[in-house]
Design a protein around this motif. Structure first.
Motif, PDB file in Angstrom:
ATOM      1  N   THR A  35       3.830  -1.481  -4.213  1.00  0.00           N
ATOM      2  CA  THR A  35       3.429  -2.620  -5.043  1.00  0.00           C
ATOM      3  C   THR A  35       4.693  -3.372  -5.418  1.00  0.00           C
ATOM      4  OG1 THR A  35       1.394  -1.669  -5.936  1.00  0.00           O
ATOM      5  CG2 THR A  35       2.488  -3.304  -7.297  1.00  0.00           C
ATOM      6  N   THR A  81      -0.830  -3.228 -14.004  1.00  0.00           N
ATOM      7  CA  THR A  81      -0.258  -3.214 -12.649  1.00  0.00           C
ATOM      8  C   THR A  81       0.590  -1.965 -12.386  1.00  0.00           C
ATOM      9  OG1 THR A  81      -0.198  -5.634 -12.671  1.00  0.00           O
ATOM     10  CG2 THR A  81       1.172  -4.537 -11.006  1.00  0.00           C
ATOM     11  N   ALA A  85      -0.606   1.583 -10.213  1.00  0.00           N
ATOM     12  CA  ALA A  85       0.023   1.752  -8.889  1.00  0.00           C
ATOM     13  C   ALA A  85       0.775   3.082  -8.812  1.00  0.00           C
ATOM     14  CB  ALA A  85       0.962   0.586  -8.597  1.00  0.00           C
TER      15      ALA A  85
END
Ligand code: ADP
Ligand code: TYD
Length: 203
Positions: A35, A81, A85
């Motif tokens: 990511t 986020t 991840a």
């Protein structure tokens, strides 16, 4: 947290975004799930805060208000986020993280380090496993960043003295924690990328 969490730091125009992108592409080519993200931003809410802090007059916000805005953006980025991840076992590469607040809000306009670290401990509480500091002469960085242009120039407009203090601050911070690797950014992007890959003991 599982996974690996890597941040890129440095003054504006030092080549962080270029190198973060290249490292992500390299690790993906090697078969890793990656990511690639950035601050301020990296989640829907944090990207909205990004516009508030990066556009407008240089004196739009005080350093104290900026600490709150950048930390609010970081908290959303972490929740939406970064943590998900890492929980999926991915490598997370972020273009800037908390060290940017330590430097740009913490030391460039008076010493607000205590305030930055207290809020970090309260609301964020994690550090990257590895921080790549791309070091560059601020005059070169400003020339590169200004040539790139766009509307997000609020920090570039704070000028060379501001970026010079930031560079010194980053180099001093890098000596205090073993997670830092300092890489000379004043070379062509391929040479920098080789050093960046070598600094990551992923895979
Ligand atoms: P940052 O994210 O640190 O602000 P960027 O990666 O966006 O830096 O680079 C700023 C500008 O300099 C961009 O136009 C980019 O293409 C250019 N650039 C990046 N790395 C190099 C390099 N090693 N040598 C010369 N120019 C570079
Ligand atoms: P960035 O988009 O990385 O700009 P650049 O590519 O020019 O380096 O970051 C934008 C600006 O936001 C940059 O000038 C540094 C500033 N910033 C802070 O002041 N504090 C922070 O916590 C972060 C994440 C960024």
């Amino acid at each position: 947290m599982t996974g690996r969490f890597i941040s890129f730091e440095g003054i504006d125009g030092s080549g962080k975004s270029t190198q973060a992108r290249r490292l992500a592409a390299q690790l993906r080519a090697e078969g890793h799930a990656v990511t690639l993200t950035r601050e301020p931003g990296g989640s829907t809410g944090a990207e909205e805060i990004r516009r508030l802090v990066l556009e407008g007059d240089a004196d739009r916000w005080s350093a104290e208000t900026e600490i709150l805005l950048f930390t609010a953006a970081r908290r959303d980025h972490l929740e939406k986020t970064i943590r998900p991840a890492l929980a999926r076992g991915e490598v997370v590469i972020t273009d800037r993280f908390a060290d940017s607040t330590r430097i740009f809000q913490g030391i460039t306009r008076g010493d607000l380090t205590g305030m930055v670290n207290a809020l970090h401990d309260l609301m964020i509480g994690v550090e990257p496993d590895l921080t790549i500091l791309i070091d560059l002469d601020p005059a070169l960085g400003l020339a590169r960043a200004t040539a790139r242009a766009g509307t997000e120039l609020r920090f570039e407009e704070m000028g060379l003295a501001f970026q010079t203090r930031a560079r010194a601050g980053f180099l001093a911070l890098a000596t205090t924690q073993p997670r830092f690797r300092v890489i000379d950014g004043a070379r062509d992007a391929d040479a920098v990328a080789l050093d960046v890959r070598a600094a990551c003991n992923v895979g």
